[in-house]
Motif scaffolding. Structure first.
Motif, PDB file in Angstrom:
ATOM      1  N   MET A   1       0.829  -1.205   0.000  1.00 53.16           N
ATOM      2  CA  MET A   1       0.000   0.000   0.000  1.00 53.16           C
ATOM      3  C   MET A   1       0.864   1.255   0.000  1.00 53.16           C
ATOM      4  O   MET A   1       0.546   2.244  -0.675  1.00 53.16           O
ATOM      5  N   ALA A   2       1.986   1.215   0.736  1.00 55.44           N
ATOM      6  CA  ALA A   2       2.870   2.376   0.786  1.00 55.44           C
ATOM      7  C   ALA A   2       3.501   2.656  -0.577  1.00 55.44           C
ATOM      8  O   ALA A   2       3.634   3.819  -0.976  1.00 55.44           O
ATOM      9  N   LYS A   3       3.907   1.605  -1.287  1.00 48.38           N
ATOM     10  CA  LYS A   3       4.538   1.808  -2.590  1.00 48.38           C
ATOM     11  C   LYS A   3       3.548   2.369  -3.613  1.00 48.38           C
ATOM     12  O   LYS A   3       3.875   3.310  -4.342  1.00 48.38           O
ATOM     13  N   PHE A   4       2.352   1.797  -3.677  1.00 49.80           N
ATOM     14  CA  PHE A   4       1.355   2.325  -4.612  1.00 49.80           C
ATOM     15  C   PHE A   4       0.836   3.676  -4.136  1.00 49.80           C
ATOM     16  O   PHE A   4       0.490   4.533  -4.957  1.00 49.80           O
ATOM     17  N   GLY A   5       0.784   3.867  -2.814  1.00 53.27           N
ATOM     18  CA  GLY A   5       0.359   5.162  -2.287  1.00 53.27           C
ATOM     19  C   GLY A   5       1.339   6.265  -2.610  1.00 53.27           C
ATOM     20  O   GLY A   5       0.943   7.424  -2.796  1.00 53.27           O
ATOM     21  N   ALA A   6       2.635   5.933  -2.697  1.00 52.97           N
ATOM     22  CA  ALA A   6       3.627   6.938  -3.075  1.00 52.97           C
ATOM     23  C   ALA A   6       3.391   7.429  -4.501  1.00 52.97           C
ATOM     24  O   ALA A   6       3.506   8.623  -4.793  1.00 52.97           O
ATOM     25  N   ALA A   7       3.064   6.510  -5.401  1.00 50.67           N
ATOM     26  CA  ALA A   7       2.752   6.902  -6.777  1.00 50.67           C
ATOM     27  C   ALA A   7       1.484   7.745  -6.828  1.00 50.67           C
ATOM     28  O   ALA A   7       1.394   8.725  -7.576  1.00 50.67           O
ATOM     29  N   TYR A   8       0.505   7.363  -6.012  1.00 48.49           N
ATOM     30  CA  TYR A   8      -0.729   8.151  -5.923  1.00 48.49           C
ATOM     31  C   TYR A   8      -0.432   9.557  -5.404  1.00 48.49           C
ATOM     32  O   TYR A   8      -1.019  10.541  -5.863  1.00 48.49           O
ATOM     33  N   GLY A   9       0.503   9.660  -4.454  1.00 47.28           N
ATOM     34  CA  GLY A   9       0.861  10.963  -3.923  1.00 47.28           C
ATOM     35  C   GLY A   9       1.498  11.863  -4.960  1.00 47.28           C
ATOM     36  O   GLY A   9       1.262  13.078  -4.967  1.00 47.28           O
ATOM     37  N   VAL A  10       2.308  11.292  -5.865  1.00 45.95           N
ATOM     38  CA  VAL A  10       2.891  12.087  -6.946  1.00 45.95           C
ATOM     39  C   VAL A  10       1.793  12.618  -7.856  1.00 45.95           C
ATOM     40  O   VAL A  10       1.802  13.791  -8.256  1.00 45.95           O
ATOM     41  N   ARG A  11       0.838  11.760  -8.169  1.00 47.14           N
ATOM     42  CA  ARG A  11      -0.249  12.176  -9.073  1.00 47.14           C
ATOM     43  C   ARG A  11      -1.128  13.262  -8.454  1.00 47.14           C
ATOM     44  O   ARG A  11      -1.567  14.182  -9.153  1.00 47.14           O
TER      45      ARG A  11
END
Length: 217
Positions: free
Chosen positions: A65-75
């Motif tokens: 969740m943290a790894k995909f959440g980091a990408a979501y945070g960039v977007r």
């Protein structure tokens, strides 16, 4: 079309992982305390259930969740940043500094994704792929597994290249939007999803009705 599908898939994965990890931890805690209650039948049934894997699975889900959440945070523009110096620069220099920052983000996530993919490949992914294709794997190692779930570790670590490459793609996406519009994604903390300004005005009008005209003086 592809971008919208990727956006929804990213959000679904994060939601599923967050909800799943929370549910697993809740059930594990209930099971742990329930086994200590001297209730005939219920205690024996709970003791027969094995939840040793719950902690390991919850940790894995939170990491994913943290790894995909980091990408979501960039977007969405929710990553913490210090832009005191950049905001004081002239417009031309400010744009150059923003491009440099985005390029560094692309470079860093691209390198991490490549290193992660190399590690995952050598950690057992090549064995699993070649074995699935019916190729000779006698000279390859199968790779380690996790202690409780006994899942191949290459699958667990595969979130590193996937999440890093997704972040790299998001940096590229943000760069293209900034090049076209001159704007960076920014999360408005006062905005509530699904509630626009018109609805806010209507709710405020109902909660605080206007005073009636006339009346006693």
């Amino acid at each position: 079309m592809f971008t919208k599908l990727l956006d929804h898939l990213e959000e679904w994965i994060i939601t599923f992982l967050m909800a799943g990890a929370t549910l697993i931890i809740f059930l594990s805690v209930v099971h742990r305390y329930g086994t200590g209650l001297p209730i005939p039948g219920v205690q024996d049934y709970l003791l027969s259930l094995h939840f040793e894997w719950a902690q390991e699975l919850a940790i894995i889900m939170f990491v994913w969740m943290a790894k995909f959440g980091a990408a979501y945070g960039v977007r969405m523009g929710v990553h913490v940043g210090v832009d005191v110096l950049v905001s004081r620069l002239p417009e031309a220099w400010r744009r150059r500094a923003t491009y440099v920052a985005l390029a560094c983000g692309m470079l860093f996530t691209g390198i991490i994704g490549t290193l992660g993919l190399t590690f995952v490949w050598e950690n057992g992914m090549h064995y699993a792929l070649f074995n699935k294709l019916g190729m000779d794997v006698s000279a390859l190692t199968e790779g380690p597994t996790t202690p409780d779930l006994e899942w191949p570790t290459w699958f667990i670590y595969s979130v590193v290249p996937m999440g890093s490459y997704l972040m790299c793609f998001r940096f590229i996406q943000v760069s293209l939007v900034y090049w076209r519009t001159g704007e960076m994604p920014h999360q408005d903390e006062s905005h509530v999803e699904g509630l626009d300004d018109d609805e806010d005005d209507d709710m405020f009008a109902v909660a605080h009705p206007a005073p009636a005209h006339g009346g006693a003086k």
